[in-house]
Motif scaffolding. Structure first.
Motif, mmCIF file in Angstrom:
data_model
loop_
_atom_site.group_PDB
_atom_site.id
_atom_site.type_symbol
_atom_site.label_atom_id
_atom_site.label_comp_id
_atom_site.label_asym_id
_atom_site.label_seq_id
_atom_site.Cartn_x
_atom_site.Cartn_y
_atom_site.Cartn_z
ATOM 1 N N ILE A 116 25.807 29.806 -16.759
ATOM 2 C CA ILE A 116 25.236 28.541 -16.288
ATOM 3 C C ILE A 116 25.903 27.365 -16.999
ATOM 4 C CG2 ILE A 116 23.162 27.083 -16.273
ATOM 5 C CD1 ILE A 116 21.534 29.764 -16.008
ATOM 6 N N VAL A 117 25.959 27.438 -18.311
ATOM 7 C CA VAL A 117 26.502 26.336 -19.104
ATOM 8 C C VAL A 117 27.995 26.161 -18.848
ATOM 9 C CG1 VAL A 117 26.921 25.529 -21.465
ATOM 10 C CG2 VAL A 117 24.687 26.462 -20.836
ATOM 11 N N HIS A 118 28.738 27.249 -18.746
ATOM 12 C CA HIS A 118 30.170 27.143 -18.479
ATOM 13 C C HIS A 118 30.427 26.477 -17.124
ATOM 14 C CE1 HIS A 118 34.397 27.971 -18.774
ATOM 15 N NE2 HIS A 118 34.356 28.520 -17.573
ATOM 16 N N ARG A 119 29.694 26.890 -16.123
ATOM 17 C CA ARG A 119 29.896 26.301 -14.787
ATOM 18 C C ARG A 119 29.452 24.843 -14.751
ATOM 19 N NH1 ARG A 119 28.711 31.572 -11.053
ATOM 20 N NH2 ARG A 119 30.667 32.603 -11.590
ATOM 21 N N PHE A 120 28.447 24.505 -15.539
ATOM 22 C CA PHE A 120 28.032 23.107 -15.668
ATOM 23 C C PHE A 120 29.170 22.286 -16.274
ATOM 24 C CE2 PHE A 120 26.275 19.877 -18.563
ATOM 25 C CZ PHE A 120 25.695 19.032 -17.635
ATOM 26 N N TYR A 121 29.715 22.736 -17.394
ATOM 27 C CA TYR A 121 30.765 21.967 -18.070
ATOM 28 C C TYR A 121 32.078 21.950 -17.316
ATOM 29 C CZ TYR A 121 28.097 20.480 -22.032
ATOM 30 O OH TYR A 121 27.174 19.849 -22.819
ATOM 31 N N GLU A 122 32.342 22.936 -16.477
ATOM 32 C CA GLU A 122 33.530 22.863 -15.614
ATOM 33 C C GLU A 122 33.473 21.605 -14.752
ATOM 34 O OE1 GLU A 122 35.082 27.347 -14.664
ATOM 35 O OE2 GLU A 122 33.338 26.663 -13.545
ATOM 36 N N GLN A 123 32.284 21.250 -14.307
ATOM 37 C CA GLN A 123 32.107 20.065 -13.471
ATOM 38 C C GLN A 123 32.113 18.782 -14.305
ATOM 39 O OE1 GLN A 123 28.857 20.826 -10.360
ATOM 40 N NE2 GLN A 123 28.436 22.259 -12.036
ATOM 41 N N VAL A 124 31.477 18.824 -15.474
ATOM 42 C CA VAL A 124 31.347 17.636 -16.324
ATOM 43 C C VAL A 124 32.711 17.120 -16.739
ATOM 44 C CG1 VAL A 124 30.494 16.765 -18.540
ATOM 45 C CG2 VAL A 124 29.043 18.243 -17.147
ATOM 46 N N ARG A 125 33.637 18.011 -17.027
ATOM 47 C CA ARG A 125 34.972 17.602 -17.511
ATOM 48 C C ARG A 125 35.648 16.596 -16.591
ATOM 49 N NH1 ARG A 125 37.943 21.313 -21.212
ATOM 50 N NH2 ARG A 125 36.448 22.842 -21.950
ATOM 51 N N THR A 126 35.411 16.707 -15.300
ATOM 52 C CA THR A 126 36.074 15.810 -14.346
ATOM 53 C C THR A 126 35.111 14.810 -13.705
ATOM 54 O OG1 THR A 126 35.789 17.423 -12.551
ATOM 55 C CG2 THR A 126 37.851 17.524 -13.821
ATOM 56 N N ASP A 127 33.884 14.770 -14.172
ATOM 57 C CA ASP A 127 32.892 13.880 -13.577
ATOM 58 C C ASP A 127 33.102 12.446 -14.069
ATOM 59 O OD1 ASP A 127 30.262 13.803 -11.967
ATOM 60 O OD2 ASP A 127 29.834 12.659 -13.805
ATOM 61 N N ASP A 128 33.052 11.502 -13.142
ATOM 62 C CA ASP A 128 33.312 10.103 -13.492
ATOM 63 C C ASP A 128 32.191 9.458 -14.299
ATOM 64 O OD1 ASP A 128 31.674 10.233 -11.155
ATOM 65 O OD2 ASP A 128 32.272 8.211 -10.573
ATOM 66 N N ILE A 129 30.994 9.991 -14.245
ATOM 67 C CA ILE A 129 29.868 9.417 -15.001
ATOM 68 C C ILE A 129 29.649 10.173 -16.310
ATOM 69 C CG2 ILE A 129 27.365 9.052 -15.001
ATOM 70 C CD1 ILE A 129 27.625 8.481 -11.974
ATOM 71 N N LEU A 130 29.540 11.486 -16.246
ATOM 72 C CA LEU A 130 29.231 12.259 -17.452
ATOM 73 C C LEU A 130 30.456 12.539 -18.312
ATOM 74 C CD1 LEU A 130 26.675 14.848 -16.069
ATOM 75 C CD2 LEU A 130 26.248 12.604 -17.073
ATOM 76 N N GLY A 131 31.580 12.790 -17.692
ATOM 77 C CA GLY A 131 32.787 13.139 -18.447
ATOM 78 C C GLY A 131 33.113 12.181 -19.577
ATOM 79 N N PRO A 132 33.115 10.866 -19.318
ATOM 80 C CA PRO A 132 33.454 9.927 -20.387
ATOM 81 C C PRO A 132 32.465 9.893 -21.554
ATOM 82 C CG PRO A 132 33.734 8.897 -18.244
ATOM 83 C CD PRO A 132 33.043 10.215 -18.011
ATOM 84 N N MET A 133 31.288 10.467 -21.399
ATOM 85 C CA MET A 133 30.312 10.485 -22.488
ATOM 86 C C MET A 133 30.663 11.518 -23.556
ATOM 87 S SD MET A 133 26.661 10.180 -20.613
ATOM 88 C CE MET A 133 26.150 8.708 -19.752
#
Length: 137
Positions: free
Chosen positions: A20-37
């Motif tokens: 669950i966590v790995h698949r979540f962070y796969e998305q976060v890395r390229t997310d324009d809102i969460l990634g920069p955090m």
């Protein structure tokens, strides 16, 4: 669940939470809102900390507390401006991660329990009003 089995065990233990966590962070890395955090050099650390937190919360090993102390989630996230937009994006990506699990990994009740926890956590971490994304930040 049997009387000796806890939620953590019933959903497949660390393997399920890791996925669950790995698949979540796969998305976060390229997310324009969460990634920069996230600090760009700490993706693995962030993933490990969330996994340890969820594992402990749901009845698994207490590695999170042993390594990091009390979770204090609001304090640990206080320096990140989290508004409604970021909280909703976090929920969207977490929902995607949960939905990506193979059919039968979680029962409907198990997914609902995890999702309800995610809803409460996202709401509790909102610390910026008005939303920084609505202000164009």
């Amino acid at each position: 669940m049997t009387s000796t089995e806890n939620f953590y065990d019933s959903v497949g233990g660390e393997e399920t939470f890791s996925l669950i966590v790995h698949r979540f962070y796969e998305q976060v890395r390229t997310d324009d809102i969460l990634g920069p955090m996230y600090p760009p050099d700490d993706w693995e650390g962030a993933e490990q900390r969330l996994k340890m937190f969820l594992v402990q919360f749901w009845g698994g090993p207490k590695d999170y507390s042993e390594q990091r102390g009390h979770p204090r989630l609001r304090m640990r996230h206080a320096h990140y401006p989290i508004g409604d937009t970021a909280a909703q994006r976090w929920l969207d990506l977490m929902s995607n991660a949960l939905d990506s699990l193979d059919e039968g990994t979680l029962t409907t009740d198990q997914r609902t329990a995890i999702w309800d926890h995610m809803l409460r956590a996202a709401d509790m971490l909102i610390n910026s009003n008005p939303d920084p994304h609505e202000r164009g930040e």
